[in-house]
Write a protein that holds these residues in place. Structure first.
Motif, PDB file in Angstrom:
ATOM      1  N   GLU A 225     -44.871 -30.107   0.855  1.00 39.01           N
ATOM      2  CA  GLU A 225     -46.215 -30.693   0.944  1.00 39.01           C
ATOM      3  C   GLU A 225     -46.817 -30.879  -0.448  1.00 39.01           C
ATOM      4  O   GLU A 225     -47.464 -31.896  -0.712  1.00 39.01           O
ATOM      5  N   ILE A 226     -46.599 -29.904  -1.312  1.00 41.37           N
ATOM      6  CA  ILE A 226     -47.104 -29.995  -2.687  1.00 41.37           C
ATOM      7  C   ILE A 226     -46.467 -31.182  -3.392  1.00 41.37           C
ATOM      8  O   ILE A 226     -47.158 -31.998  -4.011  1.00 41.37           O
ATOM      9  N   ARG A 227     -45.145 -31.313  -3.276  1.00 39.38           N
ATOM     10  CA  ARG A 227     -44.433 -32.422  -3.927  1.00 39.38           C
ATOM     11  C   ARG A 227     -44.902 -33.773  -3.381  1.00 39.38           C
ATOM     12  O   ARG A 227     -45.010 -34.739  -4.121  1.00 39.38           O
TER      13      ARG A 227
ATOM     14  N   ARG B 275     -46.490 -36.684  -5.510  1.00 37.64           N
ATOM     15  CA  ARG B 275     -45.888 -38.020  -5.487  1.00 37.64           C
ATOM     16  C   ARG B 275     -46.955 -39.084  -5.224  1.00 37.64           C
ATOM     17  O   ARG B 275     -46.982 -40.131  -5.866  1.00 37.64           O
ATOM     18  N   LEU B 276     -47.874 -38.790  -4.312  1.00 39.37           N
ATOM     19  CA  LEU B 276     -48.958 -39.731  -4.028  1.00 39.37           C
ATOM     20  C   LEU B 276     -49.869 -39.900  -5.246  1.00 39.37           C
ATOM     21  O   LEU B 276     -50.345 -41.001  -5.518  1.00 39.37           O
TER      22      LEU B 276
ATOM     23  N   LEU C  26     -38.209 -34.523 -21.716  1.00 44.48           N
ATOM     24  CA  LEU C  26     -39.328 -34.906 -20.853  1.00 44.48           C
ATOM     25  C   LEU C  26     -39.161 -34.275 -19.478  1.00 44.48           C
ATOM     26  O   LEU C  26     -38.076 -34.249 -18.917  1.00 44.48           O
ATOM     27  N   ILE C  27     -40.259 -33.770 -18.959  1.00 40.36           N
ATOM     28  CA  ILE C  27     -40.280 -33.246 -17.590  1.00 40.36           C
ATOM     29  C   ILE C  27     -41.233 -34.139 -16.797  1.00 40.36           C
ATOM     30  O   ILE C  27     -42.315 -34.491 -17.272  1.00 40.36           O
ATOM     31  N   SER C  28     -40.821 -34.512 -15.605  1.00 37.54           N
ATOM     32  CA  SER C  28     -41.638 -35.424 -14.805  1.00 37.54           C
ATOM     33  C   SER C  28     -42.956 -34.764 -14.410  1.00 37.54           C
ATOM     34  O   SER C  28     -43.075 -33.537 -14.359  1.00 37.54           O
ATOM     35  N   PHE C  29     -43.926 -35.586 -14.112  1.00 35.12           N
ATOM     36  CA  PHE C  29     -45.240 -35.122 -13.666  1.00 35.12           C
ATOM     37  C   PHE C  29     -45.092 -34.195 -12.456  1.00 35.12           C
ATOM     38  O   PHE C  29     -45.659 -33.102 -12.414  1.00 35.12           O
ATOM     39  N   ILE C  30     -44.292 -34.629 -11.485  1.00 35.60           N
ATOM     40  CA  ILE C  30     -44.119 -33.854 -10.256  1.00 35.60           C
ATOM     41  C   ILE C  30     -43.465 -32.511 -10.552  1.00 35.60           C
ATOM     42  O   ILE C  30     -43.946 -31.456 -10.119  1.00 35.60           O
TER      43      ILE C  30
END
Length: 70
Positions: free
Chosen positions: A5-7, A11-12, A36-40
Motif C-alpha cells: 500500500e505504501i509503494r 507510485r501515485l 541514484l535511488i528511486s523516489f519510491i
C-alpha cells in the motif's frame, strides 16, 4: 499500512506532475551502481528502517513537502 500500500501511494505521487519526485543521490556505488535511488525506494526504505513512524502521517507530510508551488 502494508508495504504494498505504501509503494502504491508513492507510485501515485511519482505519477503526479504537481509533485517533485526526483531520484536521490547515494554514495554507495555497490548498492546503487549509478549512485541514484528511486523516489519510491528511498521513501519505502526510510519507512522500513523507522518502523515507529506512522506511514500515513509520513506520506501526508511528504506530499506537502514535495508539492510544486507556482
Amino acid at each position: 499500512m502494508t508495504e504494498e500500500e505504501i509503494r502504491e501511494k508513492l507510485r501515485l505521487m511519482e505519477l503526479d506532475p504537481g509533485l517533485k519526485t526526483e531520484s536521490a543521490y547515494r554514495a554507495n556505488a555497490v548498492l546503487w551502481p549509478d549512485n541514484l535511488i528511486s523516489f519510491i525506494e528511498n521513501h519505502a526504505m526510510y519507512l522500513r528502517v523507522h518502523p515507529k513512524v506512522n506511514p500515513e502521517h509520513y506520506l501526508s507530510n511528504l506530499r506537502l513537502m514535495i508539492k510544486i508551488r507556482g
